[in-house]
Design an enzyme around this catalytic site. Structure first.
Site, PDB file in Angstrom:
ATOM      1  N   GLU A   1       0.828  -1.212   0.000  1.00  0.00           N
ATOM      2  CA  GLU A   1       0.000   0.000   0.000  1.00  0.00           C
ATOM      3  C   GLU A   1       0.861   1.260   0.000  1.00  0.00           C
ATOM      4  O   GLU A   1       0.643   2.175   0.804  1.00  0.00           O
ATOM      5  CB  GLU A   1      -0.927   0.014   1.223  1.00  0.00           C
ATOM      6  CG  GLU A   1      -2.006  -1.041   1.178  1.00  0.00           C
ATOM      7  CD  GLU A   1      -3.046  -0.878   2.280  1.00  0.00           C
ATOM      8  OE1 GLU A   1      -2.759  -0.200   3.277  1.00  0.00           O
ATOM      9  OE2 GLU A   1      -4.145  -1.421   2.136  1.00  0.00           O
TER      10      GLU A   1
ATOM     11  N   GLU B   1      -6.714  -7.549  -0.646  1.00  0.00           N
ATOM     12  CA  GLU B   1      -7.101  -7.636   0.764  1.00  0.00           C
ATOM     13  C   GLU B   1      -8.573  -7.285   0.823  1.00  0.00           C
ATOM     14  O   GLU B   1      -8.947  -6.108   0.691  1.00  0.00           O
ATOM     15  CB  GLU B   1      -6.333  -6.636   1.628  1.00  0.00           C
ATOM     16  CG  GLU B   1      -4.901  -7.009   1.912  1.00  0.00           C
ATOM     17  CD  GLU B   1      -4.215  -6.004   2.855  1.00  0.00           C
ATOM     18  OE1 GLU B   1      -4.910  -5.354   3.670  1.00  0.00           O
ATOM     19  OE2 GLU B   1      -2.990  -5.875   2.749  1.00  0.00           O
TER      20      GLU B   1
END
Ligand code: GLA
Ligand code: CA
Length: 794
Positions: free
Chosen positions: A197, A275
């Site tokens: 991320e 995710e």
């Protein structure tokens, strides 16, 4: 017929990947067959992932091997397979494998290669996410604390050659463990993730490129690489076109919305939610988090219908044993020990309702030739009758050798990674009370003068001062600092522990820095604790407490710590984690495999004085019992914001879309206090307001740093049903949100939040993100903005 051939090819491929490590004698017929099959491969095709050239939908579940005792690894992998997964997604945490610089450990509980081989022997594939940064509610997001010994360290940045050099070395060690397990070499690893991320942290594509090259140089040169981000920030930086781009989002998301921009920018790429958050993590002192089955399954079904690959984060969260829990900031919010996550498989490895809902859904969407696994036998739980502690050892009677320094220093500078540190110096005489000002406490301190407790300072509340009574000359000041997790996400990740800068005595306008410190380190390893001197009597201050207990049967249990204060527990030498009476977690998971038939030992280090020195083993967890704390609500009793004398700087209307909304003022406005007042909702009968994130833009078009922000008022906060505290509007998590009270509430519009920005700024505009799941409740329509240099009337 075509189908049959495909099934055979797949079976043989699985067979080959499973057995290529072993030197199995094959018949000549088998030899011929395998010779005709090229080695396995996993690649990107047109809008599909390809396994050996055939479309393959990844149904992955995330497991963290350090959060599961090794003896249970196989059980948890089998549970994933039984839920309908074909792939296991794993993180590696750099700080676990290199606790001390240059000394790498991949053995025992840290043997990642053994874990990956176990995945393969269960006929599953694996996605590896080695970092160097991971996040994952893990201390410093997986980065080693010893990086912080370098005073000007920059992490996740190519501008810091020390960071780049160390992270490159670490990746090489990971490569030694795992590169032979790439699918192209006969292993189960289909993808390797670069970083994590990064779009939520920086925009430096060059850093990502160097890190990608480090991953390649570590030996992951055959396998497909990937990266993950959010739909709102994946375009903040660019990576080499060969790296698959994937997105992360939570239960209940609008799938088409999530992939809207992605599809425009990557029209032929396979879609994957790397995710898909099944639940959420818990913070000490905040309500337990859950995500409803309906919203979670709804969006999962939407992904299956659209052939979108996914990984459930977490499929099974497990436990953050030891000192490994992290924290979020701002505001500083440490993680609890349980990582149950409201995941489909609970902390003990048992299936929940969510598990069965996933299984029922996925059996309709299997890849050709796939079968859902058989559910392994659930593991036993036991109750343990009350254990009474008879031995104690006071911390101050067991001080380790002092380390002397002129100015105060964080624990890293004393080569200490975790635990507790006591700072001692002498005070000059005073006949009046004075203030002690500490910059900064990381994370929770007990202040003693001549051995007597004066009070506590708590970083969660951004506290930095305490009043001390009049003292005689040379009074002994002790500041005993208890650390909780290092920040694992965002700008505040450089999070040194102990006291980071200075301690002053304040008398009126006069500040005097205290010097000449003796510092005492209390590390977390069991060897240290086992050397303290116990007495057969209860200690009065912060102390270790020890007991022995006999078991004639061992199995998993949940130790009830609810009569204790704040500290850490070791069972038979295993550090099972932190506890804190404020909840919501009141029990601690102890794996049966760490217990023994016969004599067992338990040691509790409590920084407070326990109400009762007993524990019991329960057969179920208590992770949702919070001690209500009105002082944490931002609206004080009876307080009401009065805006009657104010003129809004802007009256506006938001649309009903779920995206970030940028609003600019005509001219910059000076102010330190910012109020958003919502007067209507998008949904007709909705009386609540919600905000996922709020950002404020200065006159140079930069976002103002949120590090010093404080919500000083919100007319109400929903803290019963879930954690919808007002500070969630700047926790940098798009999936969390403030919402005004909706359970038992009588809330009405207008709803207001007031932020103190910590300093005066020239404010040019702001950005608002509505709650980001499909649900529209709380979405704001009409609103007013007020800005002021001085506090609003209330
Ligand atoms: C992000 C991170 C994960 C984890 C989740 C929240 O998606 O990538 O490591 O921190 O948030 O649980
Ligand atoms: Ca948020």
């Amino acid at each position: 017929m075509k189908k049959l051939i495909l099934v055979c090819v797949l079976c043989i491929a699985v067979y080959c990947t499973t057995h290529s490590q072993n030197s199995i004698q094959r018949t000549s017929k088998e030899k011929d067959k395998s010779a005709s099959i090229k080695t396995s491969d996993f690649t990107l095709g047109q809008n599909e992932f390809l396994l050996n050239g055939k479309p393959f939908l990844i149904r992955a579940g995330e497991l963290h091997f350090p959060r599961i005792p090794r003896a249970y690894w196989d059980h948890r992998i089998k549970m994933l397979k039984a839920m309908g997964m074909n792939t296991v997604c794993i993180y590696l945490f750099w700080n676990l494998h290199e606790e001390r610089m240059d000394s790498f450990d991949f053995s025992g509980q840290k043997d990642v290669a053994a874990f990956v081989r176990l995945i393969q022997s269960n006929g599953m594939y694996c996605i590896v996410r080695p970092g160097p940064y991971a996040c994952a509610e893990w201390d410093m997001g997986g980065l080693p604390w010893w990086l912080l010994k370098k005073k000007d360290i920059k992490v996740r940045s190519k501008d810091d050659s020390f960071f780049m050099d160390r992270s490159g070395k670490y990746l090489k060690e990971v490569g030694k463990q795992l590169s032979s397990l790439q699918i192209q070499k006969g292993g189960p690893i289909i993808m390797v993730q670069v970083e994590n991320e990064y779009g939520a942290f920086g925009k430096d594509g060059d850093y990502m490129e160097v890190t990608r090259k480090n991953v390649l140089a570590a030996g992951f040169d055959r396998v497909q690489l990937m990266r993950c981000d959010w739909s709102s920030n994946f375009n903040n930086y660019q990576t080499a076109p060969s790296v698959a781009v994937t997105l992360n989002f939570g239960a209940g998301s609008d799938i088409d919305k999530q992939f809207e921009l992605f599809k425009k920018l990557h029209p032929s790429a396979p879609l994957m939610c790397s995710e898909y958050w099944t639940g959420w993590f818990d913070n000490w002192g905040r309500p337990h988090e859950t995500r409803s089955i309906n919203s979670f399954i709804g969006s999962l079904k939407d992904m299956m219908e659209r052939r979108i690959s996914f990984s459930l984060y977490m499929a099974h969260g497990g436990t953050t044993f030891g000192q490994w829990g992290g924290a979020n900031s701002p505001p500083y919010s440490p993680m609890v020990t349980s990582y149950d996550y409201d995941a489909p498989i609970d902390e003990q490895g048992r299936p929940t309702e969510k598990f069965f809902a996933v299984r029922d859904l996925l059996k309709n969407y299997l890849n050709p030739g796939e079968k859902i696994g058989v559910m392994p036998t659930p593991l036993d739980v036991i109750e343990i009758p009350k254990i009474t502690f008879t031995k104690s050892a006071n911390i101050f009677n067991n001080l380790p050798p002092a380390k002397k320094s002129k100015s105060i220093m964080s624990m890293e500078m004393f080569d200490q990674g975790w635990g507790r540190i006591n700072y001692r110096t002498n005070l000059t005489a005073s006949t009046v009370p004075r203030k002690l000002v500490v910059t900064e406490i990381h994370d929770w301190a007990s202040i003693f003068i001549n051995g007597k407790l004066v009070g506590n300072i708590d970083r969660r509340r951004a506290e930095n001062t305490i009043e001390i009574p009049p003292v005689p000359n040379n009074a002994v000041l002790d500041i005993l600092v208890e650390t909780t997790g290092r920040v694992n996400f965002g700008e505040a990740i450089i999070d040194r522990k102990g006291i980071t800068e200075k301690v002053e005595i304040q008398e009126g306008d006069h500040y005097e820095e205290l010097t000449d410190w003796s510092s005492y380190s209390f590390p977390v390893d069991y060897t240290f604790q086992s050397n303290v001197l116990f007495k057969n009597e209860p200690a009065l201050g912060p102390a270790w407490h020890k007991a022995n207990f006999i078991l004639n049967k061992t199995a998993d249990t949940y130790l009830d710590l609810s009569t204790w204060g704040k500290g850490m527990v070791w069972v038979n030498g295993h550090n099972i984690g932190r506890f804190w009476k404020i909840g919501p977690q009141q029990t601690m998971f102890v794996p049966g495999v760490w217990l023994k038939k016969g004599n067992n030992e338990i040691m509790v280090l409590d920084l407070e004085v326990p109400a009762q020195r007993t524990v019991m083993g329960l057969n179920r967890p208590i992770v949702d019992r919070i001690v209500p704390d009105a002082s944490l609500l931002v609206r004080k009793k009876g307080q009401k914001l009065d805006l009657t004398s104010m003129i809004p700087v802007l009256k506006g209307k938001f649309d009903d879309r779920k995206n970030w909304k940028d609003v600019m003022f005509k001219n910059a406005i000076s102010g330190r206090y910012f109020c958003l007042e919502a007067t209507t909702s998008i949904l007709d009968k909705d009386v609540t307001s919600a905000i996922a994130e709020l950002q404020i833009i200065d006159n140079e078009n930069h976002l103002i740093s949120t590090q010093k922000w404080k919500v000083i008022y919100a007319d109400s906060e929903e803290m019963t049903a879930a954690n919808h505290a007002a500070d969630r509007i700047f926790d940098n998590q798009e999936s969390t949100f403030w919402q005004s009270q909706y359970i038992g509430g009588t809330t009405q519009h207008p709803h207001q939040v007031v932020i103190d920005l910590g300093a005066e700024y020239q404010i040019k505009g702001f950005r608002y993100l509505p709650r980001s799941d499909k649900n529209k409740t709380g979405m704001i329509k009409d609103y007013n903005i007020y800005i002021s240099v001085s506090p609003f009337k209330m």
